[in-house]
Each structure stands twice: as C-alpha cells, then as structure tokens.
Design a protein around this motif. Structure first.
Motif, PDB file in Angstrom:
ATOM      1  N   GLU A  21      -2.360  -0.915  -4.642  1.00  0.00           N
ATOM      2  CA  GLU A  21      -2.586  -2.256  -5.197  1.00  0.00           C
ATOM      3  C   GLU A  21      -1.466  -2.658  -6.142  1.00  0.00           C
ATOM      4  N   LEU A  22      -1.060  -1.731  -7.007  1.00  0.00           N
ATOM      5  CA  LEU A  22       0.004  -2.037  -7.958  1.00  0.00           C
ATOM      6  C   LEU A  22       1.330  -2.323  -7.259  1.00  0.00           C
ATOM      7  N   ILE A  23       1.625  -1.588  -6.201  1.00  0.00           N
ATOM      8  CA  ILE A  23       2.849  -1.828  -5.424  1.00  0.00           C
ATOM      9  C   ILE A  23       2.796  -3.215  -4.781  1.00  0.00           C
ATOM     10  N   GLU A  24       1.653  -3.561  -4.209  1.00  0.00           N
ATOM     11  CA  GLU A  24       1.507  -4.887  -3.590  1.00  0.00           C
ATOM     12  C   GLU A  24       1.574  -5.994  -4.639  1.00  0.00           C
ATOM     13  N   MET A  25       0.993  -5.747  -5.810  1.00  0.00           N
ATOM     14  CA  MET A  25       1.043  -6.752  -6.881  1.00  0.00           C
ATOM     15  C   MET A  25       2.478  -6.953  -7.366  1.00  0.00           C
ATOM     16  N   ARG A  26       3.246  -5.870  -7.437  1.00  0.00           N
ATOM     17  CA  ARG A  26       4.644  -5.974  -7.851  1.00  0.00           C
ATOM     18  C   ARG A  26       5.429  -6.814  -6.842  1.00  0.00           C
ATOM     19  N   ALA A  27       5.192  -6.573  -5.553  1.00  0.00           N
ATOM     20  CA  ALA A  27       5.877  -7.355  -4.517  1.00  0.00           C
ATOM     21  C   ALA A  27       5.474  -8.827  -4.610  1.00  0.00           C
ATOM     22  N   GLN A  28       4.189  -9.084  -4.847  1.00  0.00           N
ATOM     23  CA  GLN A  28       3.731 -10.465  -4.982  1.00  0.00           C
ATOM     24  C   GLN A  28       4.361 -11.120  -6.215  1.00  0.00           C
TER      25      GLN A  28
END
Length: 99
Positions: A21-28
């Motif tokens: 989730e944190l990786i996806e949030m960083r990309a977003q």
C-alpha cells in the motif's frame, strides 16, 4: 501451537500488505505531484495570456476581439480551460482498498 503461529503469520501478511500500500501511495503521490506541476504551468500560461489581453484592452488601439481573431486566423491556438480539465486525474485512479 497453531494459535501461537497464527498471530505471527497474520502480522507478516499485514506488514506485507502495508508495504504494498505504501509503495502504491508513493507512486500515486508522484503522479499527483506531476499533475500539480502541469496545472501550475497551465495556470501561469493563462495568467500571462490574461495579462496580455488586459494590456491590449487598456492600450486603446484596435479592438481585442479583432486582434484575437487576427491571431487565430494566423494559426495561433487560443487557450482554454479545456487544457486544465485534461490535466486533472480521473476519479478512477484514486485508491480505496482495505486488507
């Protein structure tokens, strides 16, 4: 002994999910930052155009409508808020997931 192993397994799965989730949030966040910068650039362009047309109107010379029509006739593209709308991310790109 199974009950002792279960919390560790659940904790490991939860931590893995949280990492994803944190990786996806960083990309977003990176995509949103890029969009924000593009919007800022488009707004600066529109402000510059607006200031130009204000100067033309206050200059007294030819009608701003005639000047603008003339520039459009020479292939200059008028600016519109449509470009700003294109820069906004789709609502579908927002994430809302739970473990």
């Amino acid at each position: 002994m199974k009950t002792g192993d279960m919390p560790a397994l659940n904790l490991g799965q939860t931590l893995e999910w949280l990492r994803k989730e944190l990786i996806e949030m960083r990309a977003q966040d990176q995509r949103l930052l890029l969009t924000l910068r593009q919007l800022q650039s488009a707004l600066e362009e529109l402000r510059a155009d607006s200031a130009h047309w204000d100067d033309v109107r206050s200059g007294g010379g030819a009608s701003p409508i005639r000047i603008r029509a003339g520039s459009e006739g020479r292939g200059c593209r008028p600016h519109s808020s449509g470009r700003l709308i294109q820069l906004l991310p789709d609502a579908d790109s927002r994430r809302s997931s739970l473990p």
